[in-house]
Design an enzyme around this catalytic site. Structure first.
Site, short mmCIF file in Angstrom:
data_model
loop_
_atom_site.label_atom_id
_atom_site.label_comp_id
_atom_site.label_asym_id
_atom_site.label_seq_id
_atom_site.Cartn_x
_atom_site.Cartn_y
_atom_site.Cartn_z
N ALA A 132 0.80 -1.24 0.00
CA ALA A 132 0.00 0.00 0.00
C ALA A 132 0.83 1.28 0.00
CB ALA A 132 -1.02 0.03 1.14
N ALA A 133 2.15 1.17 -0.09
CA ALA A 133 2.97 2.39 -0.14
C ALA A 133 2.60 3.20 -1.40
CB ALA A 133 4.45 2.04 -0.15
N GLY A 134 2.40 2.49 -2.52
CA GLY A 134 2.01 3.18 -3.76
C GLY A 134 0.63 3.82 -3.64
N ASP A 135 -0.24 3.19 -2.85
CA ASP A 135 -1.58 3.75 -2.66
C ASP A 135 -1.51 5.04 -1.84
OD1 ASP A 135 -2.66 1.56 -4.02
OD2 ASP A 135 -2.76 0.37 -2.19
#
Ligand code: RIB
Length: 311
Positions: free
Chosen positions: A248-251
């Protein structure tokens, strides 16, 4: 008053298994931990944008199973407008996530109810929302292509800015490049989109893509990110932080970028916020539990301001 952030995307339940290493084909491995939590790129981005202070609506589809019920209640608690969340018969989206000792992951997603999100319901919901040019529409590729196309084309009609986080990557993304204002993509996929090999410097890759999309943002994991427009070329290095889980870092990155667009932040400020949002997320386990709140992001930026460089 800033506009609204509309996310058109997936809702998943993440079944996370913590493993000492990834299993080899045919091998049975004992996990050292497990959890069942809220995930899905659409839901994660909606939650992250809400925690960063935006007014958020989510167009998505969930099932009628117990997991979906939990997802609905969690998203409601985040203050997200769920009026356009469809409930379909059957299981909601499921993601099976293995996370190793380095915080890396392997993810397999079963679409479940996400597969029922069709273009017509997205169009209907977007008409009712009466979007305008102050709003931002964010979508990803974890829902059927007609739903993504409807989100982007309706957004264009209303003047809302269109952010496409082209993940999970598929070559259909190439046809969508001309339909978005901002493309967020990782380095590997950016090279694929530009049709170049791994030897091509990422700055050149982003510059090539800007011929198709007005704003290209390439995420570089622990290295940070680059942002390119026709007039600006910026790079921001990520802070050194302990990595627990990259899920979820990209989210978080995409949501921070969308919220910055809503607030009229400069490109430098946008990139710094997005990179720090990703860096905060990797320090905690899980998808939605790890997404930062606005106060944390502001504290991190104040304590460790990142420098953006022009090239
Ligand atoms: O981006 C992370 C997400 O990818 C996880 O929450 C999982 O559900 C998959 O969609």
């Amino acid at each position: 008053m800033p506009g609204r952030c509309l996310v058109v995307g997936s809702v998943n339940t993440d079944i996370v298994l913590v493993v000492p290493r990834f299993a080899a084909p045919g091998e049975t491995l004992l996990a050292t931990g497990m959890s069942v939590i809220g995930g899905g790129k659409g839901a994660n981005q909606a939650v992250a944008a809400a925690r960063l202070g935006a007014h958020v609506a989510l167009i998505a589809a969930i099932g009628n199973d117990l997991f979906s019920e939990h997802r609905y209640n969690e998203l409601e608690r985040e203050g997200i407008n769920l009026r356009f969340l469809a409930r379909v018969t059957g299981l909601g989206g499921l993601a099976l996530i293995e996370r190793n000792a380095e915080g890396e992951n392997r993810i397999v997603v079963a679409a479940g109810a996400n597969a029922a999100l069709d273009g017509e319901s997205v169009r209907r919901a977007m008409r009712e929302l009466e979007l305008c040019s102050q709003d931002v529409v964010v979508t990803q590729l974890e829902i059927p292509l007609p739903a993504v196309e409807a989100a982007l084309s309706m957004a264009r009609e209303t003047g809302a800015r269109r952010v496409l986080n082209a993940t999970p990557w598929s070559d259909v993304a190439l046809e969508l490049l001309h339909s978005c204002d901002v493309l967020v993509v990782n380095a590997l996929k950016a090279r694929q989109a530009a049709g170049v090999g791994s030897e091509e410097p990422i700055e050149l890759v982003a510059t090539r893509l800007v011929e198709h999309v007005p704003i290209v943002v390439v995420t570089l994991g622990g290295e940070g990110a680059v942002l390119v427009t026709k007039h600006e070329r910026l790079q921001c290095r990520a802070p050194h932080v302990p990595v627990v889980d990259t899920t979820a870092a990209g989210d978080a990155f995409t949501a921070a970028l969308a919220v910055s667009l809503l607030e009229g932040e400069s490109w430098e400020g946008t990139l710094v916020r997005a990179v720090w949002a990703g860096a905060l997320t990797v320090q905690r386990p899980g998808a939605q539990p790890s997404l930062p709140f606005r106060s944390e992001l502001e504290q991190a930026i104040a304590a460790h301001p990142l420098v953006t460089e022009r090239w």
